[in-house]
Design a protein around this motif. Structure first.
Motif, PDB file in Angstrom:
ATOM      1  N   PHE A  91       0.842  -1.207   0.000  1.00 45.11           N
ATOM      2  CA  PHE A  91       0.000   0.000   0.000  1.00 45.11           C
ATOM      3  C   PHE A  91       0.871   1.248   0.000  1.00 45.11           C
ATOM      4  CE2 PHE A  91      -2.703   3.308   1.633  1.00 45.11           C
ATOM      5  CZ  PHE A  91      -3.962   3.009   1.122  1.00 45.11           C
ATOM      6  N   PRO A 143      -7.103   5.308  -0.079  1.00 47.92           N
ATOM      7  CA  PRO A 143      -6.488   4.722  -1.279  1.00 47.92           C
ATOM      8  C   PRO A 143      -6.647   5.645  -2.475  1.00 47.92           C
ATOM      9  CG  PRO A 143      -8.547   3.599  -0.752  1.00 47.92           C
ATOM     10  CD  PRO A 143      -8.246   4.514   0.409  1.00 47.92           C
ATOM     11  N   GLN A 148      -4.638   0.056  -4.557  1.00 47.03           N
ATOM     12  CA  GLN A 148      -4.612   0.348  -3.127  1.00 47.03           C
ATOM     13  C   GLN A 148      -5.963   0.058  -2.477  1.00 47.03           C
ATOM     14  OE1 GLN A 148      -3.192   4.438  -2.895  1.00 47.03           O
ATOM     15  NE2 GLN A 148      -1.172   3.700  -2.219  1.00 47.03           N
ATOM     16  N   THR A 149      -7.044   0.319  -3.190  1.00 40.87           N
ATOM     17  CA  THR A 149      -8.371   0.002  -2.670  1.00 40.87           C
ATOM     18  C   THR A 149      -8.513  -1.495  -2.434  1.00 40.87           C
ATOM     19  OG1 THR A 149      -9.338   1.893  -3.844  1.00 40.87           O
ATOM     20  CG2 THR A 149     -10.842   0.149  -3.135  1.00 40.87           C
ATOM     21  N   LEU A 152      -6.389  -2.517   0.611  1.00 42.90           N
ATOM     22  CA  LEU A 152      -6.997  -2.112   1.876  1.00 42.90           C
ATOM     23  C   LEU A 152      -8.169  -3.033   2.228  1.00 42.90           C
ATOM     24  CD1 LEU A 152      -7.096  -0.148   4.222  1.00 42.90           C
ATOM     25  CD2 LEU A 152      -8.522   1.373   2.826  1.00 42.90           C
TER      26      LEU A 152
END
Length: 260
Positions: A91, A143, A148-149, A152
């Motif tokens: 991330f 994010p 990144q979403t 997460l």
């Protein structure tokens, strides 16, 4: 009282039952241990032998199941923690604090399962606070890319699993030993060896086999008690996987490791 002390007491009680049977065989008139009476004693011996085999086997299997389940669940928890670590590394540096929080949480988990009574009590309270802090931190992450979403979301799922797994492990480890069955096994074994003593003659070999047989039952009780305490007994689940995960989370994140 320790498992060894309890198993020695059980062994002593069973030996006493066998000795009582041998003594009665010598002092009772012969008609009490011959012919039809002997057939009845033999039937009782067979019944008690079957009961001991079934119940002892069930207790050992159940106790080992507790130990084996805890070991497997610990390994699964560690695997999820390492996945969480990898996701937070990917991330980006902004998520390093989450890794640090999880490391702290795992340190408290170590104390919860392998620490003393004082540290266990403190670990419960500290773990609840750590879970709340980490959830709030994850809520605050923003994010910036689809990758990144996804990371997460996966990290949230892994951390939720870690919390549930720890709760499940603590509840399973707190399951008490079925003491009524332990008492029943001790009584049945004492009665069994007393009955066998009535069918035997007092001799060095009879006494030796009585002691060996009683010690075997005592050893079974010892194993049942030890396997039922997977984190505090001499046969305990190793904390090595959890310690390795803590060391991995302690390593600094790589600069520029964020996914695009």
């Amino acid at each position: 009282m320790s498992s060894l002390a309890i198993s020695l007491i059980v062994t002593g009680v069973i030996v006493a039952g066998g000795v009582l049977g041998l003594v009665l065989q010598r002092v009772l008139p012969e008609r009490y241990t011959m012919d039809k009476a002997r057939d009845m004693i033999g039937g009782v011996v067979g019944q008690l032998t079957l009961l001991l085999v079934l119940v002892n086997g069930l207790l050992i299997w159940t106790a080992y199941g507790v130990y084996s389940t805890q070991q497997t669940e610990l390994q699964t928890l560690v695997a999820r923690a390492l996945e969480f670590d990898l996701e937070m590394r990917q991330f980006g540096a902004v998520a390093d604090e989450a890794r640090s929080m999880l490391r702290t949480d795992l340190v408290w988990a170590h104390e919860q399962f392998w620490g003393d009574d004082t540290s266990r009590a403190a670990a419960y309270e500290a773990s609840y606070k750590a879970m709340g802090s980490l959830n709030r931190f994850l809520d605050g992450l923003e994010p910036k890319t689809p990758a990144q979403t996804s990371l997460l979301t996966a990290a949230r799922a892994n951390y939720a699993f870690i919390g549930e797994q720890r709760l499940l492990m603590s509840l399973q480890a707190a399951t008490p030993v079925p003491w009524p069955l332990i008492y029943a096994v001790t009584f049945w074994a004492s009665l069994l060896f007393a009955s066998m003593g009535l069918l035997s003659k007092l001799s060095p070999m009879s006494v030796a086999m009585l002691v060996l047989g009683s010690a075997s039952i005592g050893l079974a009780i010892f194993l049942i008690l030890e396997f039922s305490q997977p984190y505090t007994s001499s046969i305990r689940v190793s904390p090595a996987p959890l310690e390795q995960a803590i060391l991995q989370l302690d390593k600094p994140g790589e600069p520029g490791g964020a996914v695009q």
